[in-house]
Design a protein around this motif. Structure first.
Motif, PDB file in Angstrom:
ATOM      1  N   ARG A  11     -49.247 -50.726   9.912  1.00  0.00           N
ATOM      2  CA  ARG A  11     -49.551 -52.024  10.220  1.00  0.00           C
ATOM      3  C   ARG A  11     -48.427 -52.830  10.602  1.00  0.00           C
ATOM      4  O   ARG A  11     -47.170 -52.464  10.442  1.00  0.00           O
ATOM      5  N   PRO A  12     -48.609 -53.959  11.029  1.00  0.00           N
ATOM      6  CA  PRO A  12     -47.625 -55.059  11.489  1.00  0.00           C
ATOM      7  C   PRO A  12     -46.441 -55.108  10.203  1.00  0.00           C
ATOM      8  O   PRO A  12     -46.935 -55.371   9.187  1.00  0.00           O
ATOM      9  N   ARG A  13     -45.293 -55.237  10.782  1.00  0.00           N
ATOM     10  CA  ARG A  13     -43.952 -55.476   9.680  1.00  0.00           C
ATOM     11  C   ARG A  13     -43.929 -54.318   8.669  1.00  0.00           C
ATOM     12  O   ARG A  13     -42.979 -54.422   7.978  1.00  0.00           O
ATOM     13  N   GLU A  14     -44.723 -53.193   8.705  1.00  0.00           N
ATOM     14  CA  GLU A  14     -44.396 -52.061   8.152  1.00  0.00           C
ATOM     15  C   GLU A  14     -43.448 -51.047   9.082  1.00  0.00           C
ATOM     16  O   GLU A  14     -43.340 -51.086  10.356  1.00  0.00           O
ATOM     17  N   LYS A  15     -42.708 -50.172   8.345  1.00  0.00           N
ATOM     18  CA  LYS A  15     -41.905 -48.998   8.920  1.00  0.00           C
ATOM     19  C   LYS A  15     -42.138 -47.617   8.659  1.00  0.00           C
ATOM     20  O   LYS A  15     -42.579 -47.562   7.496  1.00  0.00           O
ATOM     21  N   ALA A  16     -42.324 -46.776   9.620  1.00  0.00           N
ATOM     22  CA  ALA A  16     -42.481 -45.424   9.262  1.00  0.00           C
ATOM     23  C   ALA A  16     -41.134 -44.769   9.163  1.00  0.00           C
ATOM     24  O   ALA A  16     -40.192 -45.028  10.196  1.00  0.00           O
ATOM     25  N   ARG A  17     -40.781 -44.267   7.941  1.00  0.00           N
ATOM     26  CA  ARG A  17     -39.357 -43.665   7.822  1.00  0.00           C
ATOM     27  C   ARG A  17     -39.493 -42.193   7.829  1.00  0.00           C
ATOM     28  O   ARG A  17     -40.552 -41.528   7.425  1.00  0.00           O
ATOM     29  N   CYS A  18     -38.324 -41.406   7.851  1.00  0.00           N
ATOM     30  CA  CYS A  18     -38.215 -39.842   8.035  1.00  0.00           C
ATOM     31  C   CYS A  18     -38.525 -39.463   6.542  1.00  0.00           C
ATOM     32  O   CYS A  18     -37.694 -40.201   5.650  1.00  0.00           O
ATOM     33  N   VAL A  19     -39.087 -38.402   6.223  1.00  0.00           N
ATOM     34  CA  VAL A  19     -39.049 -37.851   4.700  1.00  0.00           C
ATOM     35  C   VAL A  19     -37.943 -37.299   4.235  1.00  0.00           C
ATOM     36  O   VAL A  19     -37.738 -37.191   3.200  1.00  0.00           O
ATOM     37  N   ARG A  20     -37.001 -36.992   5.085  1.00  0.00           N
ATOM     38  CA  ARG A  20     -35.731 -36.502   4.691  1.00  0.00           C
ATOM     39  C   ARG A  20     -34.489 -37.294   4.742  1.00  0.00           C
ATOM     40  O   ARG A  20     -33.805 -37.500   3.407  1.00  0.00           O
ATOM     41  N   CYS A  21     -34.517 -38.357   5.695  1.00  0.00           N
ATOM     42  CA  CYS A  21     -32.940 -39.040   5.611  1.00  0.00           C
ATOM     43  C   CYS A  21     -33.194 -40.492   5.541  1.00  0.00           C
ATOM     44  O   CYS A  21     -32.478 -41.383   5.463  1.00  0.00           O
ATOM     45  N   ARG A  22     -34.472 -40.678   5.717  1.00  0.00           N
ATOM     46  CA  ARG A  22     -35.044 -42.260   5.440  1.00  0.00           C
ATOM     47  C   ARG A  22     -34.825 -43.004   6.455  1.00  0.00           C
ATOM     48  O   ARG A  22     -34.889 -44.215   6.394  1.00  0.00           O
TER      49      ARG A  22
ATOM     50  N   LEU B  53     -27.039 -37.398   3.029  1.00  0.00           N
ATOM     51  CA  LEU B  53     -27.892 -38.385   2.942  1.00  0.00           C
ATOM     52  C   LEU B  53     -26.869 -39.901   3.341  1.00  0.00           C
ATOM     53  O   LEU B  53     -27.132 -40.673   4.122  1.00  0.00           O
ATOM     54  N   GLN B  54     -25.544 -39.890   2.610  1.00  0.00           N
ATOM     55  CA  GLN B  54     -24.761 -40.887   2.649  1.00  0.00           C
ATOM     56  C   GLN B  54     -24.014 -40.741   3.944  1.00  0.00           C
ATOM     57  O   GLN B  54     -23.524 -41.835   4.487  1.00  0.00           O
ATOM     58  N   ARG B  55     -23.620 -39.811   4.459  1.00  0.00           N
ATOM     59  CA  ARG B  55     -22.991 -39.475   5.662  1.00  0.00           C
ATOM     60  C   ARG B  55     -23.984 -40.101   6.874  1.00  0.00           C
ATOM     61  O   ARG B  55     -23.344 -40.734   7.602  1.00  0.00           O
TER      62      ARG B  55
ATOM     63  N   TRP C 159     -26.919 -32.537   9.119  1.00  0.00           N
ATOM     64  CA  TRP C 159     -28.055 -31.706   8.494  1.00  0.00           C
ATOM     65  C   TRP C 159     -28.499 -30.262   8.759  1.00  0.00           C
ATOM     66  O   TRP C 159     -29.280 -29.605   8.091  1.00  0.00           O
ATOM     67  N   ASP C 160     -27.773 -29.781   9.740  1.00  0.00           N
ATOM     68  CA  ASP C 160     -28.190 -28.681  10.444  1.00  0.00           C
ATOM     69  C   ASP C 160     -27.706 -27.440   9.218  1.00  0.00           C
ATOM     70  O   ASP C 160     -28.536 -26.564   9.035  1.00  0.00           O
ATOM     71  N   PRO C 161     -26.430 -27.673   8.461  1.00  0.00           N
ATOM     72  CA  PRO C 161     -26.351 -26.771   7.477  1.00  0.00           C
ATOM     73  C   PRO C 161     -27.226 -26.791   6.103  1.00  0.00           C
ATOM     74  O   PRO C 161     -26.727 -25.752   5.457  1.00  0.00           O
ATOM     75  N   ILE C 162     -27.826 -27.839   6.114  1.00  0.00           N
ATOM     76  CA  ILE C 162     -28.532 -28.186   4.924  1.00  0.00           C
ATOM     77  C   ILE C 162     -30.088 -27.144   4.795  1.00  0.00           C
ATOM     78  O   ILE C 162     -30.551 -27.255   5.846  1.00  0.00           O
ATOM     79  N   ASP C 163     -30.184 -26.577   3.652  1.00  0.00           N
ATOM     80  CA  ASP C 163     -31.638 -25.892   3.720  1.00  0.00           C
ATOM     81  C   ASP C 163     -32.522 -26.838   3.959  1.00  0.00           C
ATOM     82  O   ASP C 163     -32.807 -27.882   3.260  1.00  0.00           O
ATOM     83  N   SER C 164     -33.672 -26.110   4.694  1.00  0.00           N
ATOM     84  CA  SER C 164     -34.747 -27.197   4.804  1.00  0.00           C
ATOM     85  C   SER C 164     -35.846 -26.995   3.595  1.00  0.00           C
ATOM     86  O   SER C 164     -35.883 -25.940   3.102  1.00  0.00           O
ATOM     87  N   ASN C 165     -36.522 -28.050   3.354  1.00  0.00           N
ATOM     88  CA  ASN C 165     -37.700 -28.074   2.427  1.00  0.00           C
ATOM     89  C   ASN C 165     -38.917 -27.981   2.918  1.00  0.00           C
ATOM     90  O   ASN C 165     -40.004 -28.238   2.415  1.00  0.00           O
ATOM     91  N   GLY C 166     -38.974 -26.968   4.006  1.00  0.00           N
ATOM     92  CA  GLY C 166     -40.284 -26.687   4.416  1.00  0.00           C
ATOM     93  C   GLY C 166     -40.800 -27.503   5.732  1.00  0.00           C
ATOM     94  O   GLY C 166     -41.721 -27.215   6.216  1.00  0.00           O
ATOM     95  N   GLU C 167     -39.735 -28.491   6.115  1.00  0.00           N
ATOM     96  CA  GLU C 167     -39.966 -29.268   7.349  1.00  0.00           C
ATOM     97  C   GLU C 167     -39.713 -28.462   8.441  1.00  0.00           C
ATOM     98  O   GLU C 167     -38.906 -27.403   8.506  1.00  0.00           O
ATOM     99  N   ASN C 168     -40.318 -28.847   9.854  1.00  0.00           N
ATOM    100  CA  ASN C 168     -39.908 -28.218  11.026  1.00  0.00           C
ATOM    101  C   ASN C 168     -39.072 -29.130  11.652  1.00  0.00           C
ATOM    102  O   ASN C 168     -39.142 -30.560  11.277  1.00  0.00           O
TER     103      ASN C 168
END
Length: 420
Positions: free
Chosen positions: A22-33, A342-344, A409-418
């Motif tokens: 919806r307007p003024r809403e944002k879609a964020r990444c589930v991993r890095c926000r 996440l902080q980096r 993020w490449d060295p970080i283990d995935s949580n099932g994401e593609n």
């Protein structure tokens, strides 16, 4: 699933499926926000109207004087193009070219390309050169600095009030309006234009096909239009995006090496940028050299601590922190560190956002040099420190653009994401 329903996060590479927002809403990444897209209604008619208005405002801003000074009957005024011409005649060609690119040519490219594309899409036709134009819009947005110029104009006006009577001119109001209009224009999502143009008849229209995701397939997101594509198994030939024609890479080629190269060059130039004068003042009282630090001291002692703080942060603190932050990011990515990803990633976003604001001092110098041209009283000219500092800003911006945050993020283990 249509192929542009799949979105790859530009910061960590996780794949998402586009959903309604919806307007003024944002879609964020589930991993890095990271923000994937915003709920902004990119209506072509509205985009064309605002872009056309911004073009007229842009022309007025370039043609009209910004401010006029009056010192005992001697007057001096400056337009942006006139200020650039002064820099060029004073053997500051590199600074003049940079100011021209960031404040004149690139905003003009963005507005002109958007107007051409949106008017054609309104007519139901995919225009000739559609792909190259939208890629040019994306490149121009990364380097356009109208909002930084506007702040530089205001700082220059405050600085001039202690030297002369200041009279604002139509160009100041035009630049203020242009800054607001460009903020609206940049809120438009170019990927919406890619998606609209993909369904319209015209030259270069790509073939329509649904995207079939195959398990364990190597995927890559186009750096220009964002389309997620499946890479060929063979790496012998370069693969191009099916929509915009850009070369596809899973990660930016030699990202860390190029980042280090630009950082090293910027670090070397940062020393003369702070030690050499950025301006020379010739007056009845003699010649005075001004460095970046002396400019901060001037504003502080003249009763403008807020402006002194702005220049100190933008011209001294920000470049140092950018160099340190990018060095940290490049070093940890090179070592494939798993430390605080996440902080980096957040640190990288901050570096990208503040990068252009270091040009603030260069814009103040540009306008000051053009305004203080009272031959019998005072003349201000640009110094070699301005050239070195301008190079530092450009090099640090290039370094941040070359760094690929997905390497975090490449060295970080995935949580099932593609990932792409």
């Amino acid at each position: 699933m249509h192929r542009y329903d799949l979105i790859s996060c530009h910061d960590c590479g996780v794949l998402h499926r586009r959903g309604p927002v919806r307007p003024r809403e944002k879609a964020r990444c589930v991993r890095c926000r990271s923000i994937l897209y915003r709920g902004i209604h990119s209506d072509v008619n509205r985009m064309a109207a605002i872009t056309l208005g911004a073009i007229f405002t842009f022309l007025i801003a370039q043609a009209c004087p910004i401010v006029e000074l009056d010192v005992n009957g001697y007057t001096s005024s400056a337009t942006l193009l006139g200020a650039i011409r002064v820099l060029w005649t004073e053997q500051m060609q590199m600074v003049a070219v940079a100011v021209t690119l960031f404040t004149v040519l690139l905003p003009a490219v963005e507005l002109g390309a958007l107007l051409y594309v949106t008017l054609a899409l309104r007519s139901g036709v995919r225009p000739r050169g559609f792909d190259r134009l939208l890629r040019a819009v994306g490149a121009a947005r990364r380097w356009g600095m109208t909002e930084v110029l506007m702040i530089g104009i205001l700082i220059t006006i405050v600085k001039m009030t202690s030297l002369a009577q200041v009279m604002v001119q139509p160009g100041l109001f035009a630049f203020g309006a242009l800054t607001l209009m460009l903020a609206i224009v940049t809120s438009f999502d170019p990927q919406m234009l890619w998606n609209i143009g993909e369904h319209l008849p015209g030259p270069g229209r790509p073939a329509q096909a649904d995207f079939q995701y195959k398990p364990h397939a190597r995927l890559a997101a186009c750096h220009s239009c964002g389309l997620v594509a499946q890479l060929n198994q063979s790496n012998q030939k370069k693969q191009h995006c099916a929509r915009c024609g850009a070369v596809l890479h899973r990660r930016r080629p030699d990202s860390v090496g190029r980042t280090w190269a630009f950082l090293l060059a910027a670090t070397i130039l940062y020393i003369p940028a702070n030690l050499l004068p950025v301006m020379y003042t010739h007056s009845l009282f003699g010649k005075e050299d001004d460095t970046i630090i002396s400019g901060v001291v001037y504003f502080w002692t003249s009763g403008s601590p807020a402006l002194a703080a702005i220049i100190f942060i933008a011209s001294i603190v920000v470049p140092v922190l950018k160099l340190a932050a990018l060095s940290l990011l490049a070093l940890t990515a090179q070592r494939r560190s798993r430390w605080r990803p996440l902080q980096r990633t957040t640190l990288y976003r901050i570096v990208e956002f503040v990068g252009r604001w270091s040009m603030l001092d260069i814009f103040v110098i540009t306008l000051t040099v053009a305004l203080v041209r009272f031959q019998s009283l005072a003349v201000i000219t640009a110094g070699p420190g301005a050239m070195a500092f301008c190079a530092v800003v450009v090099l640090t911006m290039l370094a941040s653009m070359q760094f690929d945050p997905r390497l975090i993020w490449d060295p970080i283990d995935s949580n099932g994401e593609n990932h792409a």
